[in-house]
Design a protein around this motif. Structure first.
Motif, PDB file in Angstrom:
ATOM      1  N   ASP A  91      -5.763   6.546  -5.083  1.00 14.50           N
ATOM      2  CA  ASP A  91      -7.166   6.279  -4.772  1.00 14.50           C
ATOM      3  C   ASP A  91      -7.881   5.704  -5.993  1.00 14.50           C
ATOM      4  O   ASP A  91      -8.677   4.774  -5.878  1.00 14.50           O
ATOM      5  N   ASN A 135      -9.404   1.715  -6.450  1.00 17.29           N
ATOM      6  CA  ASN A 135     -10.834   1.472  -6.663  1.00 17.29           C
ATOM      7  C   ASN A 135     -11.208   1.045  -8.070  1.00 17.29           C
ATOM      8  O   ASN A 135     -12.234   0.396  -8.253  1.00 17.29           O
ATOM      9  N   GLY A 190      -6.852  -2.551  -4.579  1.00 17.89           N
ATOM     10  CA  GLY A 190      -7.237  -2.551  -3.170  1.00 17.89           C
ATOM     11  C   GLY A 190      -7.766  -3.905  -2.735  1.00 17.89           C
ATOM     12  O   GLY A 190      -7.453  -4.383  -1.642  1.00 17.89           O
ATOM     13  N   THR A 242      -4.075  11.099  -4.953  1.00 19.12           N
ATOM     14  CA  THR A 242      -5.284  11.064  -5.788  1.00 19.12           C
ATOM     15  C   THR A 242      -5.233   9.938  -6.812  1.00 19.12           C
ATOM     16  O   THR A 242      -6.237   9.270  -7.039  1.00 19.12           O
ATOM     17  N   TYR A 283       0.831  -1.205   0.000  1.00 15.89           N
ATOM     18  CA  TYR A 283       0.000   0.000   0.000  1.00 15.89           C
ATOM     19  C   TYR A 283       0.863   1.251   0.000  1.00 15.89           C
ATOM     20  O   TYR A 283       0.585   2.210  -0.720  1.00 15.89           O
ATOM     21  N   THR A 317      -8.241   5.786   3.604  1.00 16.31           N
ATOM     22  CA  THR A 317      -9.162   5.063   2.733  1.00 16.31           C
ATOM     23  C   THR A 317      -9.715   3.852   3.475  1.00 16.31           C
ATOM     24  O   THR A 317      -9.154   3.410   4.485  1.00 16.31           O
ATOM     25  N   SER A 318     -10.778   3.311   2.953  1.00 13.52           N
ATOM     26  CA  SER A 318     -11.363   2.111   3.558  1.00 13.52           C
ATOM     27  C   SER A 318     -10.417   0.918   3.452  1.00 13.52           C
ATOM     28  O   SER A 318     -10.348   0.090   4.367  1.00 13.52           O
ATOM     29  N   THR A 319      -9.702   0.830   2.354  1.00 11.04           N
ATOM     30  CA  THR A 319      -8.749  -0.268   2.174  1.00 11.04           C
ATOM     31  C   THR A 319      -7.691  -0.236   3.265  1.00 11.04           C
ATOM     32  O   THR A 319      -7.415  -1.253   3.913  1.00 11.04           O
TER      33      THR A 319
END
Length: 135
Positions: free
Chosen positions: A28, A32, A51, A25, A15, A102-104
């Motif tokens: 991200d 996704n 992700g 940016t 990551y 981020t959610s990941t």
């Protein structure tokens, strides 16, 4: 001594490489946007992103970390300490750095937290059993 290194450092490094090389940016979008898609028997398209792959690797490594936490070797204590250091580092990244909110990455942080908790809980239970047997 390599066994003491937490395996969950691998998804964290993946990551970090993604975010630090691509920028917040673009990372991200990479996390996704589907990398490839698989047609299911129902006809639906299942899109798999970077992700998703990082989380998949993390879940597999979490399984092995949970197995390692049941070890009663002395190296397990070092592994627990390094897992705690890793948790603190990823928590700081999550809270303070833009590309890591981020959610990941949150799910990676939760996996590391579960590893830390499982390690300490298993160690406490094992030591309590050893203490009870000693009496």
């Amino acid at each position: 001594m390599l066994i003491a290194i937490p395996l969950l450092i691998i998804p964290v490094v993946l990551y970090n490489i993604l975010v630090l090389t691509e920028g917040a940016t673009q990372a991200d979008a990479l996390l996704n946007d589907p990398l490839f898609s698989v047609t299911m028997t129902s006809g639906a398209q299942w899109g798999v992103s970077w992700g998703d792959l990082i989380l998949f690797v993390g879940l597999i490594l979490l399984f092995f970390e949970l197995i390692k936490s049941t070890s009663s070797q002395r190296v397990a204590i070092v592994n627990h300490a390094l897992s705690m250091v890793l948790f603190i580092a990823v928590l700081i990244e999550f809270l303070l750095l833009r590309g890591f909110a981020t959610s990941t990455f949150f799910l990676i942080v939760v996996m590391i937290l579960l590893d830390v908790l499982a390690g300490f809980i298993v160690t406490i239970i094992a030591s309590r059993k050893d203490f009870d047997l000693g009496n």
